[in-house]
Design a protein around this motif. Structure first.
Motif, PDB file in Angstrom:
ATOM      1  N   GLN A  25       0.850  -1.200   0.000  1.00 57.32           N
ATOM      2  CA  GLN A  25       0.000   0.000   0.000  1.00 57.32           C
ATOM      3  C   GLN A  25       0.888   1.254   0.000  1.00 57.32           C
ATOM      4  O   GLN A  25       0.635   2.221  -0.731  1.00 57.32           O
ATOM      5  N   ALA A  28       2.469   1.800  -3.401  1.00 56.82           N
ATOM      6  CA  ALA A  28       1.493   2.343  -4.344  1.00 56.82           C
ATOM      7  C   ALA A  28       1.326   3.837  -4.112  1.00 56.82           C
ATOM      8  O   ALA A  28       1.294   4.636  -5.060  1.00 56.82           O
ATOM      9  N   ASN A  29       1.233   4.227  -2.842  1.00 59.81           N
ATOM     10  CA  ASN A  29       1.058   5.649  -2.525  1.00 59.81           C
ATOM     11  C   ASN A  29       2.266   6.480  -2.937  1.00 59.81           C
ATOM     12  O   ASN A  29       2.144   7.652  -3.291  1.00 59.81           O
ATOM     13  N   TYR A  31       4.085   5.821  -5.483  1.00 60.82           N
ATOM     14  CA  TYR A  31       4.167   5.809  -6.935  1.00 60.82           C
ATOM     15  C   TYR A  31       3.205   6.825  -7.572  1.00 60.82           C
ATOM     16  O   TYR A  31       3.483   7.397  -8.629  1.00 60.82           O
ATOM     17  N   LEU A  32       2.061   7.060  -6.899  1.00 58.20           N
ATOM     18  CA  LEU A  32       1.006   7.888  -7.489  1.00 58.20           C
ATOM     19  C   LEU A  32       1.454   9.307  -7.882  1.00 58.20           C
ATOM     20  O   LEU A  32       1.152   9.767  -8.980  1.00 58.20           O
ATOM     21  N   TYR A  58      -4.714   4.264 -15.311  1.00 56.59           N
ATOM     22  CA  TYR A  58      -3.635   3.559 -14.611  1.00 56.59           C
ATOM     23  C   TYR A  58      -3.585   3.993 -13.129  1.00 56.59           C
ATOM     24  O   TYR A  58      -3.500   3.173 -12.209  1.00 56.59           O
ATOM     25  N   MET A  59      -3.703   5.312 -12.938  1.00 60.01           N
ATOM     26  CA  MET A  59      -3.687   5.844 -11.565  1.00 60.01           C
ATOM     27  C   MET A  59      -4.861   5.320 -10.751  1.00 60.01           C
ATOM     28  O   MET A  59      -4.743   4.946  -9.592  1.00 60.01           O
ATOM     29  N   ILE A  62      -4.302   1.759  -9.720  1.00 66.56           N
ATOM     30  CA  ILE A  62      -3.351   1.661  -8.602  1.00 66.56           C
ATOM     31  C   ILE A  62      -4.009   2.105  -7.295  1.00 66.56           C
ATOM     32  O   ILE A  62      -3.828   1.491  -6.251  1.00 66.56           O
ATOM     33  N   THR A  63      -4.844   3.158  -7.412  1.00 64.66           N
ATOM     34  CA  THR A  63      -5.538   3.621  -6.204  1.00 64.66           C
ATOM     35  C   THR A  63      -6.463   2.532  -5.670  1.00 64.66           C
ATOM     36  O   THR A  63      -6.522   2.289  -4.459  1.00 64.66           O
ATOM     37  N   VAL A  65      -6.224  -0.728  -6.130  1.00 64.34           N
ATOM     38  CA  VAL A  65      -5.422  -1.825  -5.561  1.00 64.34           C
ATOM     39  C   VAL A  65      -4.888  -1.413  -4.183  1.00 64.34           C
ATOM     40  O   VAL A  65      -4.962  -2.174  -3.212  1.00 64.34           O
ATOM     41  N   ALA A  66      -4.382  -0.162  -4.092  1.00 66.61           N
ATOM     42  CA  ALA A  66      -3.858   0.316  -2.800  1.00 66.61           C
ATOM     43  C   ALA A  66      -4.973   0.311  -1.759  1.00 66.61           C
ATOM     44  O   ALA A  66      -4.759  -0.075  -0.596  1.00 66.61           O
TER      45      ALA A  66
END
Ligand SMILES: Nc1ncnc2c1ncn2[C@@H]1O[C@H](COP(=O)(O)OP(=O)(O)OP(=O)(O)O)[C@@H](O)[C@H]1O
Length: 579
Positions: A25, A28-29, A31-32, A58-59, A62-63, A65-66
């Motif tokens: 998590q 991911a944060n 990477y955003l 894509y963002m 990812i959000t 998934v996070a």
């Protein structure tokens, strides 16, 4: 807290997964912001809608998934913390159950309750925080610094200025707050104590018109705790705005210097936006670290109090018991002998009983009489080994009780305490407490012997009537008779009645003792009493005076030989009645 962390061991896999999900998590944060920077610098600046949409989706992914990782991590950590709390509560309760009365006297019941509930909750909360933040805070902080440096090394100088300011602020706050947390736990103990006394003693409080004094006492304890809590809250409340101030000033500095760098062409807008986000992440992670920093000592204070209970070694153990010994190895007669027994309560200046020598034989009733504080209940407490003696020996059928298995010893005893204790449940359940597998017939018979059957029958649901907490819906005398029935149903070798007939009227007392005679015909019966009429028929009367034996004999012989006994008799018995 480290000592308590061994209770987390059964949940190691849940902990590993929690850490793993928190780690993912956090990544991911981190990477955003980079993705956002790309959208701005590549998509928006060049008007590339396709790129913006692609990166936007894509963002979003990812959000999502996070978010899923966060939910799983939160669920797992909450589960671990609750189960950890449950395990320690159980461990603590079972350990407390093994305490002798000395340890209860020493630690105090109110404190034991606070420690088993409030303190464990505190530690549970701290472990929950640790699970969630231990990985996230450093990762976000270090990761954020790296990413920010990667975005723009020169602008990172702003962070070099801001971070030490935050750290120093946190340290200052912690230094003031931590000692206060420790105080709160102690004050909570005091509040519990006052509350317990005020509630359990409500009848006395009211009858003596002391409600106002009790309110004052409670108010004092309550105020005392509130003042400390308010101090803590003030500090905590100051922390947030201070942090926000530092964060906002830093953001302004970043925007200012970043703006300058953009105007010089040394930086792109997207990079600046990403940089701001990283700066926020760093500062938030420092705040999370600060929370941990403050919560850990708070949990530490509670852990110390929990460990203190867990580390308390019960005075009375089976250490000396022969390993093979069990109930059947012990001659089943129940003869009791006190040989030069001296006992002193913990911290007491003088012994409560001194050099006691007497025997109580099966088939006989031995009565103990004496003024208040003479040591009668103390003798009753020594026989089941609620306390260990200082000097001498107590023998049961020739065995020193200190070398017997406690369970075997107590198995032989039917104890009726001075203050009747009943548990929430039915009348039947309360009597059956003496013998788990007692049949309904046995229960009824025991109740009959204890002169309890008739009033039980008169209750709404008879033997299935519910007793309120502490047996509040039965009278003092009825409570005593239920306690006696509980001892009788056990059919023990030794009966200990500690002033157990005091709440009965003379007639019921006499009837009950007559009924008892038949069931105690082969048992050793010891009766502590204040009333001469209760002890007058005993085979042996022991007269206690300030912890020593003033005389032993029958009523008649003591009337001839024992001055203390004569005084007790003349002080309370109508001579005509005796004659
Ligand atoms: N838990 C305790 N801690 C310290 N001292 C105690 C404790 N229990 C009793 N004592 C003291 O020991 C002495 C004997 O007390 P004990 O309760 O045996 O008297 P008793 O003869 O049963 O009195 P009563 O008839 O009033 O119940 C008293 O001086 C009492 O103050």
């Amino acid at each position: 807290m480290l000592k308590l962390s061994k209770y987390l061991l059964p949940y190691k896999w849940s902990i590993v997964f929690t850490i793993m999900f928190v780690f993912l998590q956090s990544l991911a944060n981190l990477y955003l912001p980079t993705l956002m920077s790309d959208i701005v610098d590549t998509g928006i600046v060049n008007g590339n809608i396709g790129y913006i949409l692609k990166m936007g989706i894509y963002m979003l992914l990812i959000t999502l998934v996070a978010g899923a990782f966060t939910i799983i991590a939160n669920y797992l950590s909450a589960q671990v913390a609750s189960r950890f709390g449950r395990d320690i509560r159980y461990r603590m309760f079972s350990h407390i159950e093994s305490f002798s009365l000395s340890e209860f006297d020493d630690l105090g019941t109110a404190s034991l309750i606070t420690r088993s509930t409030n303190d464990i909750s505190q530690v549970e909360q701290v472990f929950l925080m640790i699970l969630k933040l231990m990985i996230m805070a450093p990762l976000m902080c270090i990761g954020g610094i790296i990413m920010a440096f990667y975005s723009d090394a020169k602008l990172s100088l702003v962070l070099v200025m801001a971070i030490p300011v935050i750290v120093v602020t946190i340290l200052l706050i912690a230094r003031r707050g931590i000692p206060l947390f420790k105080q709160i736990q102690k004050k909570m103990d005091r509040l519990n104590l006052v509350l317990r006394e005020g509630l359990t003693g409500i009848r006395v409080v009211r009858s003596f018109n002391r409600v106002d004094d009790e309110l004052k006492r409670f108010d004092q304890a309550n105020q005392d705790m509130t003042i400390t809590s308010v101090k803590v809250q003030k500090i905590m409340a100051a922390m947030m705005p201070m942090m926000m101030l530092i964060m906002n000033v830093s953001t302004i500095a970043i925007v200012w210097f970043g703006g300058l760098r953009i105007s010089h062409g040394a930086m792109q807008v997207g990079d600046l936006m990403a940089f701001i986000q990283y700066a926020m992440q760093i500062m938030f992670s420092l705040m999370m670290g600060a929370m941990l920093f403050i919560m850990i000592p708070r949990g530490q204070a509670s852990s110390v109090r929990i460990n203190e209970v867990l580390a308390t070694k019960p005075d009375i153990t089976d250490v000396l018991a022969k390993k093979t010994q069990n109930v059947s190895d012990i001659p089943n007669r129940g003869a009791i002998e006190f040989k030069h027994v001296t006992f002193r309560y913990e911290g007491a200046e003088n012994p409560a009983v001194i050099d006691l020598n007497f025997t109580a034989n099966p088939g006989e009733t031995t009565a103990i009489i004496g003024g208040t504080g003479a040591g009668k209940s103390t003798i009753m407490n020594l026989i089941p080994r609620f306390y260990d003696i200082e000097d001498g020996e107590i023998l049961v059928d020739g065995y020193n009780i200190a070398t017997m298995k406690i369970e075997s010893l107590r198995q032989m005893i039917g104890y009726v305490p001075q203050k009747s204790v009943l548990f929430t449940g039915t009348v039947k359940d309360n009597i059956r407490y003496g013998k788990e597998d007692a049949t309904d017939d046995e229960i009824k018979q025991a109740a009959k012997m204890a002169e309890a059957d008739s009033f039980i029958q008169d209750m709404k649901d008879g033997y299935d009537s519910l007793l309120a907490q502490g047996g509040k819906n039965v009278s003092g005398g009825q409570k005593q008779r239920l306690s006696i029935a509980r001892a009788i149903v056990k059919r023990p070798l030794i009966y200990l009645f500690d002033d157990s007939f005091s709440a009965l009227d003379y007639k019921t007392d006499a009837k009950l003792r007559k009924a008892l005679k038949s069931i105690t015909a082969t048992s050793t019966t010891i009766i502590v009493a204040q009333r001469i009429s209760t002890v007058i028929d005993a085979d042996k009367i022991i007269v206690l005076d300030e912890g020593t034996i003033a005389g032993i004999g029958t009523h008649e012989s003591l009337m001839d030989t024992c001055q203390v006994y004569r005084e007790i008799v003349s002080s309370q018995v109508d001579k005509e009645e005796l004659a």
